[in-house]
Design a protein around this motif. Structure first.
Motif, short mmCIF file in Angstrom:
data_model
loop_
_atom_site.label_atom_id
_atom_site.label_comp_id
_atom_site.label_asym_id
_atom_site.label_seq_id
_atom_site.Cartn_x
_atom_site.Cartn_y
_atom_site.Cartn_z
N LYS A 1 105.30 44.17 58.28
CA LYS A 1 106.73 44.38 58.15
C LYS A 1 107.04 45.85 58.42
N LYS A 2 108.09 46.12 59.16
CA LYS A 2 108.50 47.49 59.45
C LYS A 2 109.22 48.07 58.24
N CYS A 3 108.68 49.16 57.68
CA CYS A 3 109.31 49.78 56.51
C CYS A 3 110.57 50.54 56.94
N PRO A 4 111.59 50.59 56.08
CA PRO A 4 112.87 51.19 56.48
C PRO A 4 112.82 52.69 56.72
N TYR A 5 111.76 53.36 56.24
CA TYR A 5 111.64 54.82 56.42
C TYR A 5 110.73 55.17 57.60
N ASN B 1 83.68 55.01 57.38
CA ASN B 1 83.15 55.65 56.17
C ASN B 1 84.20 56.38 55.35
N ARG B 2 85.47 56.19 55.74
CA ARG B 2 86.56 56.79 54.97
C ARG B 2 87.80 55.92 55.13
N LEU B 3 88.50 55.65 54.03
CA LEU B 3 89.75 54.90 54.06
C LEU B 3 90.91 55.82 53.72
N SER B 4 92.05 55.57 54.34
CA SER B 4 93.30 56.21 53.96
C SER B 4 94.28 55.11 53.57
N ILE B 5 94.59 55.03 52.28
CA ILE B 5 95.29 53.87 51.74
C ILE B 5 96.76 54.21 51.50
N GLY B 6 97.64 53.43 52.13
CA GLY B 6 99.08 53.67 52.03
C GLY B 6 99.69 53.10 50.76
N ILE B 7 99.42 53.73 49.63
CA ILE B 7 99.94 53.28 48.34
C ILE B 7 101.45 53.50 48.26
N GLN B 8 101.87 54.74 48.52
CA GLN B 8 103.26 55.23 48.46
C GLN B 8 103.80 55.34 47.04
N SER B 9 103.57 54.32 46.22
CA SER B 9 103.98 54.40 44.80
C SER B 9 103.24 53.32 44.02
N PHE B 10 103.05 53.58 42.73
CA PHE B 10 102.51 52.55 41.82
C PHE B 10 103.63 51.90 41.01
N ASN B 11 104.87 52.22 41.35
CA ASN B 11 106.04 51.71 40.65
C ASN B 11 106.64 50.55 41.46
N GLY B 12 106.68 49.35 40.86
CA GLY B 12 107.14 48.17 41.58
C GLY B 12 108.55 48.29 42.11
N HIS C 1 110.14 51.06 42.99
CA HIS C 1 110.16 51.97 44.14
C HIS C 1 109.52 51.34 45.37
N LEU C 2 108.48 50.54 45.16
CA LEU C 2 107.86 49.85 46.29
C LEU C 2 108.85 48.90 46.96
N GLN C 3 109.65 48.23 46.15
CA GLN C 3 110.69 47.35 46.71
C GLN C 3 111.70 48.15 47.50
N ALA C 4 112.12 49.29 46.95
CA ALA C 4 113.11 50.13 47.63
C ALA C 4 112.59 50.65 48.96
N LEU D 1 111.74 59.66 46.07
CA LEU D 1 112.11 58.31 46.48
C LEU D 1 113.49 57.95 45.95
N PRO D 2 114.12 56.91 46.50
CA PRO D 2 115.44 56.51 46.02
C PRO D 2 115.46 56.32 44.50
N SER D 3 116.33 57.05 43.82
CA SER D 3 116.56 57.01 42.37
C SER D 3 115.35 57.42 41.54
N GLN D 4 114.34 58.03 42.16
CA GLN D 4 113.14 58.43 41.41
C GLN D 4 113.42 59.62 40.50
N THR D 5 112.90 59.57 39.28
CA THR D 5 113.02 60.69 38.35
C THR D 5 111.73 61.52 38.39
N LEU D 6 111.81 62.72 37.82
CA LEU D 6 110.64 63.59 37.75
C LEU D 6 109.52 62.91 36.96
N ALA D 7 109.88 62.24 35.88
CA ALA D 7 108.88 61.56 35.04
C ALA D 7 108.20 60.44 35.82
#
Length: 412
Positions: A50-54, A151-162, A164-167, A199-205
């Protein structure tokens, strides 16, 4: 991969002209490189679920599958046609990017690595990185990837917050993000986690929790990117509400503080690594090294004793496949002119927080460092650049205003 703007006329080399083209580039020219820089290989896989919006990368949604065998055939032929340009040169790093290369079958990746080893001399300690996205992680497949030579992976996590991942339009949730890292840990001792902030609506915490979660897995390397609303993306057309500049700056300060306390050194704008675990492939870009790019939309920078060449392949997968069949995968090709060389070099090397040794400029550009002396004086006077006989690097202020510092060298 760092995007490059190409200048100059279009050239379309076919297989019969590849060797002749290489001979042409070996002729006397405007530059004088004492030695050729290290050479990397970049392989582009253009499909994703899926093409991400960013996302403004050359990626295309899989609709009903993708032509894996046809694309692998094209990659091999593309590489064969490019060999005269790099004949006899060793490959020190390989990066398989996209798109989502982890959509490739285990057999497909094994064939790709076999083709590369057959056609190219690889350094004994070659670093082979593959991009992978959660949601495509299958334990057995990743074991096979490792066995094939990745021998090396680069994993596109982007966030561990569900939320934010949806956004961000990601196909994985927070549970899959954690599971992906666990699979990577089980099969690879060298991996990178990609995270985004502001990220959209992300707080410092929330940004802090993302970083602390990533650090809990003890990754050797972290890439931490500020979300930017790039042109020609869905986010550019429908901009989300994102943290303001002050909030973003607070997040940057938090990242610097926590990553340093965890033993990570920031060595580039977005790159943080444990000692001895820097990404060698990306370092080669930032140190103005050479790279051959094969696959749809891939870019190349290839040095010869008297010139430096840039190339770009056709971007659309169908157009690329057709062009390879016709013997001309290169859509754009041009030499970097003397007047552009200083800017091209500084555009990359100023991203390194530790800067570069002055002699590297002449080694990689074939020019005397006097070519940018006046601009360096101006940057130093503005407090953006530090230099002595051992190093040239951006100051802390220069890092904050890196775009302004880089732009000073345009036309220098």
């Amino acid at each position: 991969m760092i995007p490059i703007k190409l200048h100059g006329a279009v050239s379309k080399p076919g297989p019969s002209s590849a060797a002749a083209g290489a001979l042409k580039y070996l002729q006397p020219g405007a530059l004088n490189l004492a030695a050729l820089p290290p050479l990397s290989l970049y392989i582009h896989f253009p499909w994703c679920v899926k093409k991400c919006p960013y996302c403004d990368f050359n990626s295309h949604e899989v609709r009903g599958g993708f032509p894996e065998q046809e694309y692998l055939d094209a990659l091999r032929l593309d590489l064969e046609m490019a060999l005269p340009l790099i004949w006899g040169r060793k490959i020190y790093t390989i990066f398989i990017g996209g798109g989502t290369p982890s959509l490739m079958s285990a057999a497909g990746l094994d064939r790709l690595m076999s083709d590369v080893r057959t056609l190219l001399p690889l350094d004994g300690a070659v670093e082979v990185t593959m991009e992978a996205n959660p949601g495509t992680f299958e334990a057995e497949k990743f074991k096979s990837y490792r066995a094939s030579g990745v021998n090396r992976l680069s994993i596109g996590i982007q966030s561990f917050n569900g939320r934010h991942l949806q956004a961000l339009g990601r196909i994985h949730d927070d549970h899959e993000a954690r599971r992906a890292v666990e699979i990577a840990q089980a099969n690879f001792d060298n991996f990178n986690l990609d995270l985004m902030y502001a990220l959209p609506s992300q707080t410092l915490a929330e940004a802090r929790l993302d970083l602390e979660t990533a650090l809990s897995f003890a990754p050797p390397h972290l890439s931490l990117y500020h979300l930017t609303l790039e042109p020609n993306t869905l986010f550019a057309k429908y901009p989300p509400v994102v943290p303001d500049d002050d909030a973003s700056a607070d997040m940057q300060d938090m990242i610097a503080e926590i990553s340093k306390a965890a033993g990570f050194g920031q060595y580039e704008v977005s790159a943080y690594a444990q000692p001895g675990r820097r990404a060698r492939h990306n370092l080669n870009y930032w140190e103005f090294g050479d790279y051959l790019g094969i696959g749809a939309g891939a870019h190349s920078k290839i040095s010869f004793p008297h010139r430096v060449l840039r190339q770009a392949r056709y971007k659309q997968p169908k157009a690329y496949l057709e062009a390879v069949k016709n013997g001309n995968p290169v859509q754009d090709e041009a030499e970097i002119g003397r007047d552009d060389m200083g800017f091209e070099f500084m555009l990359n090397t100023l991203r390194l927080t530790g800067g570069f040794q002055p002699k590297l400029f002449s080694e990689r550009t074939g020019l005397s460092i006097n070519a940018i002396e006046q601009t360096m004086n101006q940057a130093e006077a503005k407090g953006l650049l530090y230099r002595d006989h051992r190093v040239i690097r951006p100051t802390e202020l220069g890092q904050r205003f890196l775009n302004d510092l880089q732009q000073m060298f345009l036309g220098a």
